[in-house]
Motif scaffolding. Sequence first.
Motif, PDB file in Angstrom:
ATOM      1  N   ASN A  78       0.881  -1.181   0.000  1.00  0.00           N
ATOM      2  CA  ASN A  78       0.000   0.000   0.000  1.00  0.00           C
ATOM      3  C   ASN A  78       0.910   1.221   0.000  1.00  0.00           C
ATOM      4  O   ASN A  78       1.741   1.389   0.907  1.00  0.00           O
ATOM      5  N   ILE A  79       0.764   2.063  -1.009  1.00  0.00           N
ATOM      6  CA  ILE A  79       1.631   3.237  -1.164  1.00  0.00           C
ATOM      7  C   ILE A  79       0.749   4.482  -1.183  1.00  0.00           C
ATOM      8  O   ILE A  79      -0.253   4.519  -1.901  1.00  0.00           O
TER       9      ILE A  79
ATOM     10  N   GLU B  44       0.015  -5.083 -10.671  1.00  0.00           N
ATOM     11  CA  GLU B  44      -0.614  -4.763  -9.377  1.00  0.00           C
ATOM     12  C   GLU B  44       0.081  -3.619  -8.655  1.00  0.00           C
ATOM     13  O   GLU B  44      -0.497  -3.018  -7.753  1.00  0.00           O
ATOM     14  N   GLU B  45       1.351  -3.363  -8.997  1.00  0.00           N
ATOM     15  CA  GLU B  45       2.121  -2.345  -8.275  1.00  0.00           C
ATOM     16  C   GLU B  45       2.805  -1.421  -9.287  1.00  0.00           C
ATOM     17  O   GLU B  45       3.180  -1.869 -10.382  1.00  0.00           O
ATOM     18  N   ALA B  80      -3.159   7.466  -3.533  1.00  0.00           N
ATOM     19  CA  ALA B  80      -2.795   6.143  -3.015  1.00  0.00           C
ATOM     20  C   ALA B  80      -3.030   5.026  -4.019  1.00  0.00           C
ATOM     21  O   ALA B  80      -3.956   5.085  -4.828  1.00  0.00           O
ATOM     22  N   THR B  81      -2.137   4.030  -3.969  1.00  0.00           N
ATOM     23  CA  THR B  81      -2.411   2.739  -4.602  1.00  0.00           C
ATOM     24  C   THR B  81      -2.514   1.732  -3.464  1.00  0.00           C
ATOM     25  O   THR B  81      -1.557   1.519  -2.729  1.00  0.00           O
ATOM     26  N   ILE B  82      -3.696   1.158  -3.307  1.00  0.00           N
ATOM     27  CA  ILE B  82      -3.941   0.236  -2.191  1.00  0.00           C
ATOM     28  C   ILE B  82      -4.179  -1.162  -2.778  1.00  0.00           C
ATOM     29  O   ILE B  82      -3.282  -1.974  -2.817  1.00  0.00           O
ATOM     30  N   GLY B  83      -5.415  -1.398  -3.285  1.00  0.00           N
ATOM     31  CA  GLY B  83      -5.621  -2.641  -4.038  1.00  0.00           C
ATOM     32  C   GLY B  83      -5.687  -3.902  -3.202  1.00  0.00           C
ATOM     33  O   GLY B  83      -5.423  -4.994  -3.707  1.00  0.00           O
ATOM     34  N   ASN B  84      -6.049  -3.780  -1.919  1.00  0.00           N
ATOM     35  CA  ASN B  84      -6.161  -4.996  -1.104  1.00  0.00           C
ATOM     36  C   ASN B  84      -7.356  -5.837  -1.532  1.00  0.00           C
ATOM     37  O   ASN B  84      -7.364  -7.056  -1.351  1.00  0.00           O
ATOM     38  N   TRP B 108     -10.625   5.634   3.354  1.00  0.00           N
ATOM     39  CA  TRP B 108     -10.963   4.227   3.123  1.00  0.00           C
ATOM     40  C   TRP B 108     -11.465   3.560   4.409  1.00  0.00           C
ATOM     41  O   TRP B 108     -10.859   3.706   5.472  1.00  0.00           O
TER      42      TRP B 108
END
Lengths: 139, 139
Positions: A78-79, B44-45, B80-84, B108
């Motif tokens: 998570n960034i 994904e990242e 943000a890049t989260i993507g959980n 979030w």
Amino acid sequence: MFELHASLESDSVRIGDLPLSSVRLCNDSNYPWVILIPRRKDIEEIYQLSPDDRHQILLESSWISESLVEIFSPDKLNIATIGNIVSQLHMHHVCRYKKDACWPKPIWGQVNTIPYDNRILKKTIESIRLRLEPNLISI
Amino acid sequence: MFELHASLESDSVRIGDLPLSSVRLCNDSNYPWVILIPRRKDIEEIYQLSPDDRHQILLESSWISESLVEIFSPDKLNIATIGNIVSQLHMHHVCRYKKDACWPKPIWGQVNTIPYDNRILKKTIESIRLRLEPNLISI
């Protein structure tokens, strides 16, 4: 002159300096959590950096991401740049695991921080420093 | 071939395509909230993108940031890049205000989404599209 914000200083521990950013480990053993802070004054958002600095912060963020993946094998990174409380630009890189304290939620505003045991703190910092070493300009 | 994840498609509305990424507005009237989704398969990242694509996503993120600041005058941007939950790479850009529903917490996992009234949704999309127009390759 650039000065690290007092809250960032007290909540995290120095790993070293990359060409643009200082690298620090959040003192929260819930998850490996590294912060990049570009040593630039009066910058709150990435788009406010010069094009060269923007290029560099993304490169440094990628170095951090690859190091974290290699060392800690997270299920997801998570960034984020948030900065609602401390507006000095800082970029969070958090290793997330399907079994961690607040998966699948983002970590902010969820569970209390758990400071590292000193021995594990030192070991964690050393492992990240070793992996970043070719790119560090000081430790 | 790149295919937009079904959840991203249902929770947001198309604004248009930049050279690398699709731009969508989250259908949540709590805050102006734009998502960038690079049209690349199995990523994904950010660090997994090619160096050229990494350079381009940061450029596009800066275009989005500057547009949001100009149109909506936020007190802070949260990026943000989260993507959980949805791991397909997508980059959140959220306008935050000191008076919004969950300031100063990140958004979030906090308050329920409030879908836009149709007229305001259309107007919001048009204002962002107009500002991004020089860089859009399709709408």
